[in-house]
Each structure stands twice: as structure tokens, then as C-alpha cells.
Design a protein around this motif. Structure first.
Motif, PDB file in Angstrom:
ATOM      1  N   LEU A 257     -16.427  -7.555  12.590  1.00 22.44           N
ATOM      2  CA  LEU A 257     -16.290  -8.669  11.643  1.00 22.44           C
ATOM      3  C   LEU A 257     -17.453  -9.649  11.811  1.00 22.44           C
ATOM      4  N   ASP A 258     -17.730 -10.026  13.049  1.00 19.35           N
ATOM      5  CA  ASP A 258     -18.835 -10.959  13.329  1.00 19.35           C
ATOM      6  C   ASP A 258     -20.179 -10.358  12.922  1.00 19.35           C
ATOM      7  N   GLY A 259     -20.255  -9.032  12.963  1.00 22.16           N
ATOM      8  CA  GLY A 259     -21.499  -8.349  12.606  1.00 22.16           C
ATOM      9  C   GLY A 259     -21.655  -8.148  11.105  1.00 22.16           C
ATOM     10  N   GLY A 260     -20.706  -8.665  10.318  1.00 25.51           N
ATOM     11  CA  GLY A 260     -20.862  -8.625   8.862  1.00 25.51           C
ATOM     12  C   GLY A 260     -20.094  -7.519   8.166  1.00 25.51           C
ATOM     13  N   TRP A 261     -19.370  -6.692   8.891  1.00 29.32           N
ATOM     14  CA  TRP A 261     -18.558  -5.664   8.227  1.00 29.32           C
ATOM     15  C   TRP A 261     -17.358  -6.342   7.545  1.00 29.32           C
ATOM     16  N   PRO A 262     -17.042  -5.964   6.313  1.00 24.00           N
ATOM     17  CA  PRO A 262     -15.918  -6.609   5.613  1.00 24.00           C
ATOM     18  C   PRO A 262     -14.569  -6.089   6.107  1.00 24.00           C
ATOM     19  N   VAL A 263     -14.218  -6.524   7.303  1.00 19.14           N
ATOM     20  CA  VAL A 263     -12.954  -6.100   7.920  1.00 19.14           C
ATOM     21  C   VAL A 263     -11.811  -6.847   7.239  1.00 19.14           C
ATOM     22  N   GLN A 264     -10.790  -6.086   6.842  1.00 17.25           N
ATOM     23  CA  GLN A 264      -9.643  -6.717   6.181  1.00 17.25           C
ATOM     24  C   GLN A 264      -8.467  -6.750   7.162  1.00 17.25           C
ATOM     25  N   ASP A 265      -7.389  -7.360   6.744  1.00 17.38           N
ATOM     26  CA  ASP A 265      -6.246  -7.579   7.631  1.00 17.38           C
ATOM     27  C   ASP A 265      -6.769  -8.334   8.871  1.00 17.38           C
ATOM     28  N   GLY A 266      -6.083  -8.353   9.969  1.00 16.85           N
ATOM     29  CA  GLY A 266      -6.556  -9.194  11.078  1.00 16.85           C
ATOM     30  C   GLY A 266      -5.944  -8.786  12.385  1.00 16.85           C
ATOM     31  N   PRO A 267      -5.963  -9.690  13.387  1.00 13.41           N
ATOM     32  CA  PRO A 267      -5.530  -9.337  14.740  1.00 13.41           C
ATOM     33  C   PRO A 267      -4.132  -8.711  14.814  1.00 13.41           C
ATOM     34  N   SER A 268      -3.224  -9.112  13.925  1.00 13.61           N
ATOM     35  CA  SER A 268      -1.874  -8.541  14.028  1.00 13.61           C
ATOM     36  C   SER A 268      -1.898  -7.043  13.703  1.00 13.61           C
ATOM     37  N   ARG A 269      -2.896  -6.619  12.951  1.00 14.63           N
ATOM     38  CA  ARG A 269      -3.043  -5.183  12.671  1.00 14.63           C
ATOM     39  C   ARG A 269      -3.902  -4.516  13.741  1.00 14.63           C
ATOM     40  N   TRP A 270      -4.902  -5.218  14.217  1.00 12.35           N
ATOM     41  CA  TRP A 270      -5.774  -4.626  15.241  1.00 12.35           C
ATOM     42  C   TRP A 270      -4.954  -4.227  16.456  1.00 12.35           C
ATOM     43  N   ARG A 271      -3.942  -5.036  16.779  1.00 12.49           N
ATOM     44  CA  ARG A 271      -3.175  -4.748  18.002  1.00 12.49           C
ATOM     45  C   ARG A 271      -2.407  -3.420  17.896  1.00 12.49           C
ATOM     46  N   LEU A 272      -2.298  -2.906  16.667  1.00  7.52           N
ATOM     47  CA  LEU A 272      -1.612  -1.629  16.453  1.00  7.52           C
ATOM     48  C   LEU A 272      -2.582  -0.444  16.513  1.00  7.52           C
ATOM     49  N   GLY A 273      -3.854  -0.752  16.740  1.00  3.28           N
ATOM     50  CA  GLY A 273      -4.858   0.323  16.729  1.00  3.28           C
ATOM     51  C   GLY A 273      -5.350   0.606  15.324  1.00  3.28           C
ATOM     52  N   GLU A 274      -5.247  -0.396  14.473  1.00  5.57           N
ATOM     53  CA  GLU A 274      -5.597  -0.221  13.062  1.00  5.57           C
ATOM     54  C   GLU A 274      -6.881  -0.981  12.750  1.00  5.57           C
ATOM     55  N   LEU A 275      -7.635  -0.486  11.789  1.00  4.00           N
ATOM     56  CA  LEU A 275      -8.831  -1.181  11.302  1.00  4.00           C
ATOM     57  C   LEU A 275      -8.988  -0.827   9.830  1.00  4.00           C
ATOM     58  N   THR A 276      -9.106  -1.847   8.987  1.00  4.98           N
ATOM     59  CA  THR A 276      -9.300  -1.609   7.554  1.00  4.98           C
ATOM     60  C   THR A 276     -10.588  -2.284   7.118  1.00  4.98           C
ATOM     61  N   VAL A 277     -11.432  -1.523   6.417  1.00  8.12           N
ATOM     62  CA  VAL A 277     -12.732  -2.023   5.973  1.00  8.12           C
ATOM     63  C   VAL A 277     -12.819  -1.865   4.450  1.00  8.12           C
ATOM     64  N   ALA A 278     -13.337  -2.882   3.774  1.00 11.11           N
ATOM     65  CA  ALA A 278     -13.449  -2.829   2.308  1.00 11.11           C
ATOM     66  C   ALA A 278     -14.338  -1.661   1.886  1.00 11.11           C
ATOM     67  N   TRP A 279     -13.932  -1.019   0.821  1.00 11.00           N
ATOM     68  CA  TRP A 279     -14.600   0.205   0.376  1.00 11.00           C
ATOM     69  C   TRP A 279     -16.064  -0.026  -0.009  1.00 11.00           C
ATOM     70  N   ASP A 280     -16.359  -1.207  -0.573  1.00  8.78           N
ATOM     71  CA  ASP A 280     -17.724  -1.452  -1.066  1.00  8.78           C
ATOM     72  C   ASP A 280     -18.767  -1.216   0.023  1.00  8.78           C
ATOM     73  N   ALA A 281     -18.370  -1.417   1.287  1.00  9.45           N
ATOM     74  CA  ALA A 281     -19.322  -1.230   2.391  1.00  9.45           C
ATOM     75  C   ALA A 281     -19.424   0.228   2.833  1.00  9.45           C
ATOM     76  N   LEU A 282     -18.613   1.075   2.248  1.00 14.95           N
ATOM     77  CA  LEU A 282     -18.518   2.459   2.750  1.00 14.95           C
ATOM     78  C   LEU A 282     -18.753   3.538   1.706  1.00 14.95           C
ATOM     79  N   ALA A 283     -18.828   3.149   0.451  1.00 17.04           N
ATOM     80  CA  ALA A 283     -18.937   4.141  -0.633  1.00 17.04           C
ATOM     81  C   ALA A 283     -20.116   5.069  -0.351  1.00 17.04           C
ATOM     82  N   PRO A 284     -19.902   6.384  -0.460  1.00 21.54           N
ATOM     83  CA  PRO A 284     -20.984   7.327  -0.177  1.00 21.54           C
ATOM     84  C   PRO A 284     -22.173   7.101  -1.112  1.00 21.54           C
ATOM     85  N   LEU A 285     -23.362   7.420  -0.607  1.00 21.29           N
ATOM     86  CA  LEU A 285     -24.569   7.286  -1.428  1.00 21.29           C
ATOM     87  C   LEU A 285     -24.653   8.484  -2.374  1.00 21.29           C
ATOM     88  N   GLY A 286     -25.033   8.245  -3.585  1.00 21.74           N
ATOM     89  CA  GLY A 286     -25.339   9.332  -4.523  1.00 21.74           C
ATOM     90  C   GLY A 286     -24.209  10.256  -4.863  1.00 21.74           C
TER      91      GLY A 286
END
Ligand SMILES: C[S@@+](CC[C@H](N)C(=O)[O-])C[C@H]1O[C@@H](n2cnc3c(N)ncnc32)[C@H](O)[C@@H]1O
Length: 286
Positions: A257-286
Motif C-alpha cells: 500500500l505504501d509503495g503505491g499498489w491500490p490495495v483494497q479492504d484493510g487490516p481486518s482482511r489482511w489478518r485472514l491472509g487475504e489481499l485484494t488489489v484493484a484490477w486497473d493495476a493488474l490488467a494484462p498488457l495487450g
């Protein structure tokens, strides 16, 4: 045993047929191909926890609480579990398990009860109404990457306003789970959920990425950058390991998150071993 990925035998998705130019789909024929029905009870607990957690408001707000479990497999255990879990959020939920293989539907029908039904069908979702949630787990992985966009479009076109489609993948017993969520217009996010202790490096989850991303974990692609960033942050958080992997995962998510990744949800989800990132940062190229 690994099953070879298949093209969808339907021009609506693939834009082609085996023997020549694309023909329109036969009316009434389910869109898709019968594939292996491997499943396991409780392996969808991590995604179901997300659906009944941060996403529960969608089901609560739905005018018609219709939910589809698409491609539930050789036995309907995970569809029954979905029904039980969603009922805690919305007691009048209606879950319909849709399977393309008729014998699997015949067997599942014995478990029907008010609010839970099963029927034969494919990606066209052949039932009246618009679902607020469609969960397709370990289904698209059995097709080819080239078909994913067409399958997504078809299912997205059936969603209710505010509805989501979950295209996910997991290991045999649900310790490593990933899913893409989409609304009617676009992909929204990629979520990953892991059992602490089931991996050395977080990028090991790449083996379980949904079809749209699994072949994209190569240098230059956004999802590869994310996997690398996760590993770096995980290794830098090694001193926290003595407090437990939960603390270490939390530190990794915070660093992303601090490094600029659009991490969604928050610590209450992280504690479950979960991580959600907005799709715009991950869409495949081409
Ligand atoms: C690997 S199993 C997954 C079962 C369950 N969802 C799970 O993850 O445990 C995939 C199932 O999807 C079904 N399937 C494949 N394509 C389908 C389609 N287009 N529509 C409905 N079911 C489909 C297959 O017949 C198979 O039973």
C-alpha cells in the motif's frame, strides 16, 4: 492429473467453429464444455468469507437475492455450503447450482430444498431473473485464455445492477485461493487468500492465478511486478516472523500500500491472509 485446456465449442464465445466460419449457437444448448468435476468440501471457504464479509452489502441490497454457483462439479457440496453461508447474510437468498453435465445435476437435485436448486446449463445461465452474484470456481481454468473475455462478457451481461461475477481458482483443499471479481461493466479486483504456513514465498500463489493471469506471470506484465513486490516485502518483513506469519503478512500488505499498489479492504482482511488489489493495476498488457 492435469486436464488440457479446451476452447469453448460455441461461436458466441470463441468467434469460430472447428470446421469453418462461426455459426450462431444452437438455441437451448448450454454454452461451454463438460470438464472434469474435481471438487472438495469446504475448499471455497476463503472466497465465501469475502462474499459474506466485504461484499455482503451487495446481497443485502439486492432486489432479487438470486445467486448462481456455476460449474459446481461432481458433487454439489460447495454449492450447498454457499447456500448455508449466504443465508446468514440474506435469509431469503436463492442459490441455483448450474452444471453443464446432466448426470451431476440429476444427483444434486436430491439435495434441493427451499432456496436451493440445481439445473443444467452453461455460461448463458439459462434461468429467469438476473443474479446478484455468480461464483464460478475452477471452471474457466479449464478453458483457454483466448476464451476468457467472451465468457466474462456473456456472464457479465446477465448480472443484476450491483451484481458481481467471481472467476476464481484454488488448490485441492482451499489453502491457496485467488479470484477476479467483475461487475457488469468491468473487472474490479484480484483477491488472493492463503493459509499461513502453506508457502515460503507469497508468489507461490501464482500457480493458482485465474486463467486471465496465469500465463502473464512473466517479466514486464503487471501481475509479475505484483508477485515480485509481494516477495520483496515478505522478505523485508522477515524480522516479524517471530511474532507470527499474520504480523508478517500485515507488514507485507502495508508495504505494498505504501509503495503505491491500490490495495483494497484493510487490516481486518489482511489478518485472514487475504489481499485484494484493484484490477486497473493488474490488467494484462495487450
Ligand atoms: C473442476 S470442477 C469445479 C467444481 C467446483 N466449482 C470446485 O471448484 O470445487 C469444474 C466443473 O465445471 C463444470 N463446467 C465446465 N464448464 C461449464 C459451463 N460452461 N457451465 C457450467 N458448468 C461448467 C464441469 O462440468 C465441472 O463439473
Amino acid at each position: 492429473m492435469v486436464q488440457k485446456a479446451e476452447r469453448v465449442a460455441n461461436a458466441q464465445i470463441s468467434g469460430r467453429t472447428a470446421g469453418g466460419p462461426a455459426k450462431p449457437a444452437k438455441p437451448g444448448k448450454p454454452v461451454g464444455n463438460v470438464t472434469r468435476g474435481t471438487t472438495n468440501p469446504n475448499r471455497m471457504r476463503r472466497v465465501d468469507r469475502w462474499l459474506t464479509g466485504p461484499q455482503a452489502s451487495r446481497l443485502r441490497a439486492a432486489e432479487d437475492p438470486l445467486v448462481i454457483d456455476l460449474g459446481y462439479g461432481a458433487t454439489p457440496a460447495t454449492a450447498v455450503e454457499l447456500f448455508e453461508r449466504l443465508r446468514t447474510v440474506r435469509p431469503d437468498v436463492r442459490v441455483c447450482g448450474i452444471e453443464i453435465e446432466p448426470e451431476r445435476v440429476r444427483v444434486a437435485k436430491m439435495l434441493e430444498r427451499p432456496g436451493l436448486s440445481f439445473q443444467v446449463g452453461g455460461f448463458e445461465l439459462p434461468l429467469p431473473g438476473r443474479p446478484v452474484l455468480v461464483r464460478a470456481f475452477n471452471v474457466l481454468r479449464q478453458y483457454e485464455e483466448a476464451d476468457v473475455a467472451g465468457i466474462w462478457r456473456l456472464v457479465q451481461g446477465r448480472l443484476a445492477p450491483g451484481g458481481i461475477f467471481i472467476d476464481g481458482t484454488c488448490d485441492e483443499i482451499g489453502r491457496r485461493v485467488t479470484w477476479v471479481s467483475l461487475d457488469a461493466e468491468r473487472p474490479l479486483s484480484l483477491s488472493m487468500s492463503v493459509r499461513f504456513g502453506s508457502f515460503d514465498l507469497p508468489s507461490e500463489i501464482a500457480e493458482r492465478l485465474p486463467k486471465v493471469l496465469i500465463h502473464r506471470n512473466v517479466p514486464g506484465e503487471p501481475v509479475h511486478r505484483l508477485m515480485q513486490a509481494m516477495d520483496r516485502a515478505w522478505l523485508e518483513s522477515a524480522p516479524l516472523a517471530s511474532f507470527g506469519n499474520r504480523q508478517r503478512w500485515h507488514a507485507m500488505c502495508k508495504a505494498l500500500l505504501d509503495g503505491g499498489w491500490p490495495v483494497q479492504d484493510g487490516p481486518s482482511r489482511w489478518r485472514l491472509g487475504e489481499l485484494t488489489v484493484a484490477w486497473d493495476a493488474l490488467a494484462p498488457l495487450g
